[in-house]
Each structure stands twice: as C-alpha cells, then as structure tokens.
Design a protein around this motif. Structure first.
Motif: not given
Length: 355
Positions: A270-281
C-alpha cells in the motif's frame, strides 16, 4: 558577373532544387498524450499502446459528470472526435477515438475504458486472449469486465515468443482450488532476442497494475507499473497457493548455481499518491505505508491457505490518496533474471479485507 557565370549559377540552382525531395508524410497514427485534471483522477491516465486503450481511474463525481480530455496525436494526424470534446460514461455506449495518420494510410481506434474495482476478491475465473500475440490475461466478473491485473506477458511477446498461450509465463490453469480456473505462473527460458540483451529467463508474474511497453526489452523493470487506487485501510491479505521450484537455479548469466533452490514471491504493498510504482522501487519507495508478505516461498505440493496482516511501516490516514499493489512471481529473484526454469506458482481465491 558575366553571362556565362550567371548561366552556370542558374543551372546549379535548378539542379539543387530538383534534388530536394519532399519529406515523406508521417505514417504514424498514435495518441501521444491524454490529459485530464488530476482532481478528477484516482491514478494517472495510462495509454495502452499494445491494445489501443485509454485506461481511466475516475472519481465518482467525474464518472457521473463526464470529463474533457486534452489529447495530442502523432504529428499531422487527425483525431475523431477532436481533443476538447467531452466524454460521458453514464450510457452503455463505448467511447472511442479514431486517429488517422497524416499520410491517410494508417488508422488506429482507441477505446476509453474506466477501470473499476468493486470487491477486492479474485477467483481468476474469466480469461481473455490477446488477438495478435495470443497471451492470456484475467478480467473481472463485473459489468465493465475491468482489466485490473497485468503481467510480463506483453513484454515477453516482444521478445519473439511463439504465438501460443502455453509459451507465456502467465496463463490460466484448470488446476484450481475453487471454481474452474486459477492463475498459473511458470519461469521459462529466454528467447534468442532476449538473450542478446542479457535476459536468460522470464519469471512468471501477475500484478495489480499495467504494463508499459516503452523500452520493455531495455528497461523491463520500468515497464511493470504497479498499483490500483484504494480507499481506506487494508487489514489482511489472504488466498490459496501451491508452488514447485524448478530443478536448476541459475544466475543472471545463465550459470547453474548448485545448492540453491528457487522460491516464489507474493506480497501486497500500500502506498501514497496517484502515480504507480515500478519494478525499480516497489519495495523501497518512501511512499510505501503498509506491506503484507507471504512468509514462506518454498515448495508447497498441495494448495495451502495464506493469511497475512498488513504491517504499517509509515503513518497514514484512510482519507489519504492511496494505491494498492499485489505482486506475484514464480521466481523471487526473477526481477534480476535469476531463478530456475520450470518453477511453477499457482494462485486462487485471493482477497484483501479492510479495517
């Protein structure tokens, strides 16, 4: 200047002009950007170029009232309907955009899809097949047939895999815990093309999110975009799985490493914001606020139930803008191209419960 020199100069100028050819008319017919004010969105707009779709996660108010997107297309291309026309979603009519290239030769139709997650529970009973490359993907059993899950399959299709569902690491299986189907992930050998860029194997994967094919073979970790909008606070991550590791664990170079057994990976973030995370983070970002992880990725011959709590790693409120990702892989180190060819993970009847 004498007449002879003037005549020669004129001939040279005419010859130079004759050699100048018109630039070819742009043959591309793509939507390059699709912009909606952030206040109307619960995650970033995603342009699925592979399947010619625009995926929108809208606030309830935006869904009810409609939105006015600003759209850019390939240079010189024509868009129908034009940028700035309003979109409404209250009817069953499908919203589409047709892009015609400047050359008039090529045309592409984009379908606008509103992504909706009603119940955070999945049995993987409904699967579709990509028309061109023949890989499979699960869809939701709701009126919109939402596609909230993705995998590495679209990227692997670019590497020259035969157009056969069984050639891809993610596919449906009838080896189900409940119902007719489950999700099967199998680590497979790389292709001749992938090996040219140092990728010796592909781990089977399944994740909540989208796949961005831009530079997928050269920056594959950036291609996996994790997360879907979430409201509230999750409590537990549950479901059923079975796992069989492959026989020979190999490193990134393809060298077999004796004494090491492959293991699977399954976790929710679960993470904050509306921009997706990716395989690097996806496991390191400071936007992460809670994690639920399968504690044992070792062999499991028969279906086993998992039930793990979300552990809060940073303070957050249920009213924050949040996204939730679920990530599964048949090889835990598959994002580093390490694992065992033949490792098999099967998932069924998963759910997230809420506080």
């Amino acid at each position: 200047m004498n007449k002879l020199k003037l005549g020669c100069l004129s001939v040279l100028l005419l010859l130079q002009y004759a050699c100048i050819k018109k630039a070819p008319v742009n043959p591309e017919a793509d939507i390059i950007s699709f912009s909606i004010p952030a206040r109307y969105l619960t995650s970033d707009v995603f342009i699925d170029q592979i399947n010619s779709r625009i995926l929108l996660n809208l606030t309830p108010a935006a869904f009810d009232s409609g939105v006015v997107p600003i759209i850019t297309v390939s240079e010189g291309a024509h868009l129908t309907p034009p940028s700035g026309d309003s979109l409404h979603f209250s009817t069953k009519n499908q919203n589409t955009y047709v892009v015609t290239s400047a050359s008039g030769v090529n045309q592409k139709t984009y379908v606008v899809t509103v992504v909706n997650i009603g119940v955070w529970q999945w049995d993987f009973e409904i699967w579709r097949e990509n028309a061109k490359d023949k890989y499979q993907y699960p869809i939701e059993a709701n009126e919109d047939s939402s596609e909230i899950w993705s995998s590495g399959n679209p990227g692997i299709a670019l590497s020259g895999v035969p157009a056969n569902p069984l050639e891809y690491p993610l596919r449906a299986t009838t080896d189900a815990y409940h119902g007719k189907y489950a999700a099967e992930m199998v680590t497979r050998k790389g292709t001749a093309l992938s090996e040219l860029v140092g990728i010796k194997l592909f781990a089977g994967s399944l994740f909540l999110g989208v796949f961005d094919p831009t530079n997928a073979l050269f920056q594959p970790l950036k291609a996996t975009q994790f997360g879907q909008p979430y409201i509230g606070k999750p409590a537990r991550f549950m479901g059923y799985y079975k796992y069989t590791p492959g026989d020979n664990y190999q490193d990134k170079s393809g060298t077999i490493i004796p004494g090491i057994k492959d293991s699977c990976s399954l976790y929710a973030v679960l993470f904050k914001g509306t921009t997706r995370l990716d395989g690097t983070n996806i496991q390191t970002s400071d936007r992460i606020v809670a994690i639920a992880t399968l504690p044992d990725g070792g062999p499991q011959a028969n279906y086993k139930r998992f039930d793990v709590p979300f552990i809060e790693v940073r303070p957050y409120e249920a009213t924050d803008q949040l996204m939730l990702a679920i990530v599964a892989s048949s090889s835990k180190d598959g994002d580093s191209y390490k694992g065992a060819i033949g490792s098999r993970l099967v998932l069924d009847s998963m759910q997230v419960t809420h506080q």
